[in-house]
Motif scaffolding. Structure first.
Motif, PDB file in Angstrom:
ATOM      1  N   ASN A 253      -1.869  17.887  41.092  1.00 20.32           N
ATOM      2  CA  ASN A 253      -1.815  16.438  41.238  1.00 20.32           C
ATOM      3  C   ASN A 253      -1.291  15.743  39.986  1.00 20.32           C
ATOM      4  O   ASN A 253      -0.530  14.769  40.078  1.00 20.32           O
ATOM      5  N   LEU A 254      -1.686  16.224  38.813  1.00 23.15           N
ATOM      6  CA  LEU A 254      -1.253  15.576  37.577  1.00 23.15           C
ATOM      7  C   LEU A 254       0.235  15.777  37.342  1.00 23.15           C
ATOM      8  O   LEU A 254       0.942  14.847  36.947  1.00 23.15           O
ATOM      9  N   ALA A 255       0.731  16.965  37.583  1.00 23.29           N
ATOM     10  CA  ALA A 255       2.170  17.196  37.429  1.00 23.29           C
ATOM     11  C   ALA A 255       2.957  16.329  38.403  1.00 23.29           C
ATOM     12  O   ALA A 255       3.980  15.732  38.045  1.00 23.29           O
ATOM     13  N   SER A 256       2.467  16.223  39.634  1.00 24.54           N
ATOM     14  CA  SER A 256       3.151  15.435  40.658  1.00 24.54           C
ATOM     15  C   SER A 256       3.183  13.950  40.303  1.00 24.54           C
ATOM     16  O   SER A 256       4.234  13.302  40.386  1.00 24.54           O
ATOM     17  N   VAL A 257       2.033  13.389  39.895  1.00 21.41           N
ATOM     18  CA  VAL A 257       1.987  11.952  39.623  1.00 21.41           C
ATOM     19  C   VAL A 257       2.761  11.597  38.361  1.00 21.41           C
ATOM     20  O   VAL A 257       3.341  10.510  38.246  1.00 21.41           O
ATOM     21  N   MET A 258       2.834  12.522  37.403  1.00 21.98           N
ATOM     22  CA  MET A 258       3.632  12.247  36.208  1.00 21.98           C
ATOM     23  C   MET A 258       5.119  12.214  36.537  1.00 21.98           C
ATOM     24  O   MET A 258       5.854  11.345  36.058  1.00 21.98           O
ATOM     25  N   ASN A 259       5.580  13.126  37.371  1.00 20.77           N
ATOM     26  CA  ASN A 259       6.976  13.078  37.810  1.00 20.77           C
ATOM     27  C   ASN A 259       7.260  11.794  38.580  1.00 20.77           C
ATOM     28  O   ASN A 259       8.313  11.171  38.415  1.00 20.77           O
ATOM     29  N   GLU A 260       6.298  11.390  39.409  1.00 19.39           N
ATOM     30  CA  GLU A 260       6.449  10.166  40.200  1.00 19.39           C
ATOM     31  C   GLU A 260       6.588   8.932  39.311  1.00 19.39           C
ATOM     32  O   GLU A 260       7.468   8.094  39.515  1.00 19.39           O
ATOM     33  N   VAL A 261       5.713   8.827  38.312  1.00 19.42           N
ATOM     34  CA  VAL A 261       5.725   7.620  37.487  1.00 19.42           C
ATOM     35  C   VAL A 261       6.941   7.591  36.559  1.00 19.42           C
ATOM     36  O   VAL A 261       7.480   6.522  36.256  1.00 19.42           O
ATOM     37  N   LEU A 262       7.414   8.760  36.125  1.00 19.94           N
ATOM     38  CA  LEU A 262       8.648   8.802  35.334  1.00 19.94           C
ATOM     39  C   LEU A 262       9.827   8.317  36.167  1.00 19.94           C
ATOM     40  O   LEU A 262      10.690   7.568  35.673  1.00 19.94           O
ATOM     41  N   ASP A 263       9.879   8.728  37.435  1.00 21.82           N
ATOM     42  CA  ASP A 263      10.936   8.248  38.328  1.00 21.82           C
ATOM     43  C   ASP A 263      10.870   6.730  38.486  1.00 21.82           C
ATOM     44  O   ASP A 263      11.898   6.051  38.461  1.00 21.82           O
ATOM     45  N   ARG A 264       9.669   6.208  38.651  1.00 24.24           N
ATOM     46  CA  ARG A 264       9.502   4.753  38.818  1.00 24.24           C
ATOM     47  C   ARG A 264       9.960   3.984  37.577  1.00 24.24           C
ATOM     48  O   ARG A 264      10.466   2.866  37.673  1.00 24.24           O
TER      49      ARG A 264
ATOM     50  N   LYS B 127       3.830  23.129  33.538  1.00 29.60           N
ATOM     51  CA  LYS B 127       4.387  22.799  34.850  1.00 29.60           C
ATOM     52  C   LYS B 127       5.473  21.722  34.728  1.00 29.60           C
ATOM     53  O   LYS B 127       6.443  21.701  35.493  1.00 29.60           O
ATOM     54  N   LEU B 128       5.304  20.830  33.757  1.00 29.53           N
ATOM     55  CA  LEU B 128       6.271  19.760  33.536  1.00 29.53           C
ATOM     56  C   LEU B 128       7.380  20.132  32.558  1.00 29.53           C
ATOM     57  O   LEU B 128       8.332  19.380  32.375  1.00 29.53           O
ATOM     58  N   GLY B 129       7.236  21.288  31.906  1.00 29.15           N
ATOM     59  CA  GLY B 129       8.208  21.681  30.899  1.00 29.15           C
ATOM     60  C   GLY B 129       8.100  20.875  29.624  1.00 29.15           C
ATOM     61  O   GLY B 129       9.078  20.661  28.911  1.00 29.15           O
ATOM     62  N   LEU B 130       6.877  20.420  29.316  1.00 32.84           N
ATOM     63  CA  LEU B 130       6.633  19.613  28.119  1.00 32.84           C
ATOM     64  C   LEU B 130       6.200  20.507  26.957  1.00 32.84           C
ATOM     65  O   LEU B 130       5.351  21.386  27.133  1.00 32.84           O
ATOM     66  N   PRO B 131       6.739  20.295  25.764  1.00 31.30           N
ATOM     67  CA  PRO B 131       6.257  21.054  24.607  1.00 31.30           C
ATOM     68  C   PRO B 131       4.828  20.649  24.254  1.00 31.30           C
ATOM     69  O   PRO B 131       4.472  19.470  24.330  1.00 31.30           O
ATOM     70  N   ALA B 132       4.014  21.615  23.879  1.00 25.13           N
ATOM     71  CA  ALA B 132       2.603  21.362  23.587  1.00 25.13           C
ATOM     72  C   ALA B 132       2.415  20.334  22.481  1.00 25.13           C
ATOM     73  O   ALA B 132       1.438  19.580  22.485  1.00 25.13           O
TER      74      ALA B 132
END
Length: 319
Positions: A221-232, A259-264
């Motif tokens: 859910n967190l990976a999904s909503v972060m992708n969603e809000v970045l798109d918005r 999952k998001l490909g973000l550096p730690a």
């Protein structure tokens, strides 16, 4: 120019009593090694006599107002996110209002557990953009230690108490909240809940959780909503300077970042010092990173959280 709700000040508050894993092991069948390996948590703060959700929230608000150089009397909206209010009613936000010396402003609580601060931020942002308010205090505050079953080592080691607050101000320009996204799915009530309430048992109840199931839903859910809000917000992952996540479990933070490909190194982590402070965790971590100089003016920041309900959400803001 676009009118936005801009974060102009941050603040936080923690109870005086700081408890290590070793100290906790004296009263619970656990160990420092067991807790760290499964959660990354090393310390948490536990509220003592006279320390309540409202008192911690008030302290965090005062610090946020001081940082923003804004008088409390300029505030026309207080939205307080909590699952552990001082009283069933009235709203703890009204206690904060009175403690700050504000005679009249909009003040109410939001209940979305660990996602509460994101929900409260979205509500305040909408009210500012609609013209209903110009200066808002948005607070996440909890005394979760008071609803823990201290004989259940799978839950009581996970949580701590604290509060975090931001001041939002209506300003024109490119800085401020760019986008928010919120979700809920009540079908998963039985995975993370409190087994009590005024309408059912007449008691407060204790936290109950099926950890492995919560973990699985959280990462997805967190990976999904972060992708969603970045798109918005019309931005991509590489544009993000910092992610300030809900501090539930170090393994969830790591898995979501991967999952998001973000550096730690772009993820703010405080779970080792504060444990899971529910609605307080995101603003607590944000305040820490602002005060230690990591998050600076102009940075693009993503805030995200998931909690019981399930509820989850994210926000993109230019600081």
């Amino acid at each position: 120019m676009t009118l936005r709700a801009r974060i102009v000040g941050t603040g936080s508050a923690l109870p005086k009593n700081r408890v290590s894993n070793d100290e906790l092991a004296k009263r619970v069948d656990t160990s420092d090694e067991w807790i760290v390996a499964r959660t990354g948590i090393r310390f948490r703060h536990i509220a003592g006599d006279g320390e309540t959700t409202a008192s911690l929230a008030t302290e965090a608000c005062r610090k946020a107002l001081d940082t923003a150089k804004i008088a409390a009397t300029d505030v026309d909206l207080i939205v307080l996110a909590t699952a552990t209010p001082d009283q069933t009613f009235p709203a703890s936000a009204t206690k904060v209002q009175a403690a700050l010396g504000i005679d009249d402003c909009i003040a109410f609580d939001v209940a979305a557990v660990c996602s509460g601060f994101l929900y409260a931020l979205s509500v305040a942002d909408s009210m500012i953009r609609s013209g209903s308010a110009r200066t808002a205090l948005v607070v996440g505050a909890e005394t979760f230690s008071r609803i823990l079953d201290w004989e259940d080592r799978t839950t009581c080691v996970l949580f701590g108490d604290g509060a975090g607050a931001v001041v939002l101000r209506a300003e024109e320009g490119d800085s401020g909240i760019l986008a928010t996204a919120l979700h809920a799915d009540g079908r998963h009530n039985g995975l993370l809940y409190v087994d009590g309430g005024p309408s059912t048992t007449g008691t407060v109840g204790k936290v109950r959780m099926k950890g492995s199931e919560v973990f699985r839903h959280a990462v997805t859910n967190l990976a999904s909503v972060m992708n969603e809000v970045l798109d918005r917000a019309n931005v991509v992952t590489s544009d993000v300077d910092w992610v300030v996540p809900h501090q539930a479990n170090a393994r969830i933070l790591d898995a979501t970042a991967r999952k998001l490909g973000l550096p730690a190194e772009k993820v703010i982590v405080t779970v080792d010092q504060h444990a899971n402070t529910s609605a307080a965790s995101v603003p607590l971590a944000l305040d820490l990173a602002v005060r230690d100089g990591r998050i600076k003016a102009g940075d693009l920041v993503v805030l995200e959280a998931m909690g019981g309900g399930f509820t989850w959400g994210a926000c993109v803001a230019r600081i």
